[in-house]
Design a protein around this motif. Structure first.
Motif, PDB file in Angstrom:
ATOM      1  N   LEU A 217       1.784 -25.256  42.899  1.00 21.76           N
ATOM      2  CA  LEU A 217       3.119 -25.810  42.696  1.00 21.76           C
ATOM      3  C   LEU A 217       4.105 -24.719  42.324  1.00 21.76           C
ATOM      4  CD1 LEU A 217       2.251 -29.067  40.719  1.00 21.76           C
ATOM      5  CD2 LEU A 217       2.793 -28.850  43.145  1.00 21.76           C
TER       6      LEU A 217
ATOM      7  N   ASP B 170       9.429 -27.314  43.292  1.00 23.72           N
ATOM      8  CA  ASP B 170       8.911 -28.661  43.529  1.00 23.72           C
ATOM      9  C   ASP B 170       9.545 -29.697  42.605  1.00 23.72           C
ATOM     10  OD1 ASP B 170       7.236 -27.854  45.631  1.00 23.72           O
ATOM     11  OD2 ASP B 170       5.666 -27.255  44.222  1.00 23.72           O
TER      12      ASP B 170
ATOM     13  N   ASP C 202       7.081 -28.910  53.903  1.00 22.12           N
ATOM     14  CA  ASP C 202       5.919 -28.471  53.125  1.00 22.12           C
ATOM     15  C   ASP C 202       4.635 -28.387  53.955  1.00 22.12           C
ATOM     16  OD1 ASP C 202       7.032 -28.057  50.517  1.00 22.12           O
ATOM     17  OD2 ASP C 202       7.354 -30.211  50.420  1.00 22.12           O
TER      18      ASP C 202
END
Length: 151
Positions: free
Chosen positions: A45, A49, A93
């Motif tokens: 992450l 995000d 993504d």
């Protein structure tokens, strides 16, 4: 009418995304977006995000308010934002940044143009001098690279 609202919101989200990406993410919230460009964050992450939560919140509120009012226009505005967010997640993504190893060898000129424009966007590590802030629509020169006219 509900489907029309959903489609209009989805289309308008492209313009909103361009503006938010250029002036917010590459502006006063650069400290959250920077690790997406310089990959300074370890792990799966990034601080970037957090934008998922920031952008999902108004959609959730609109969906909830629309449900409370017998699925009125607020629900379909929230649904349009949500569907755009889902498209963004899958294309950005999964397809572009390959967070899941699928669609890595696509031949679609449209998808290749989007991937190329995003690569151009990421060649700039700082918040200034960026380009290609859009998502589903990018400058024509990238489409022309892959849609060569037959002569």
């Amino acid at each position: 009418m509900a489907i029309l609202i959903l489609i209009i919101v989805f289309i308008c989200m492209e313009g909103a995304t361009w503006l938010i990406h250029k002036y917010v993410m590459h502006g006063f919230l650069w400290f959250l977006h920077r690790d997406h460009h310089d990959h300074s964050q370890d792990g799966p992450l990034e601080r970037n995000d957090l934008f998922f939560v920031i952008f999902a919140t108004p959609a959730i509120i609109l969906l909830y308010q629309g449900v409370q009012r017998d699925f009125n226009y607020l629900f379909f505005i929230g649904l349009g934002i949500t569907i755009y967010g889902m498209a963004y997640f899958f294309v950005h993504d999964i397809f572009i940044h390959q967070r899941a190893p699928v669609l890595s060898k696509v031949q679609s000129p449209y998808l290749r143009a989007i991937r190329r424009a995003h690569k151009q966007h990421h060649k700039h590590l700082g918040k200034e001098e960026g380009e290609c802030f859009g998502f589903l629509w990018v400058p024509l020169k990238y489409f022309k690279m892959y849609y060569k006219k037959k002569q």
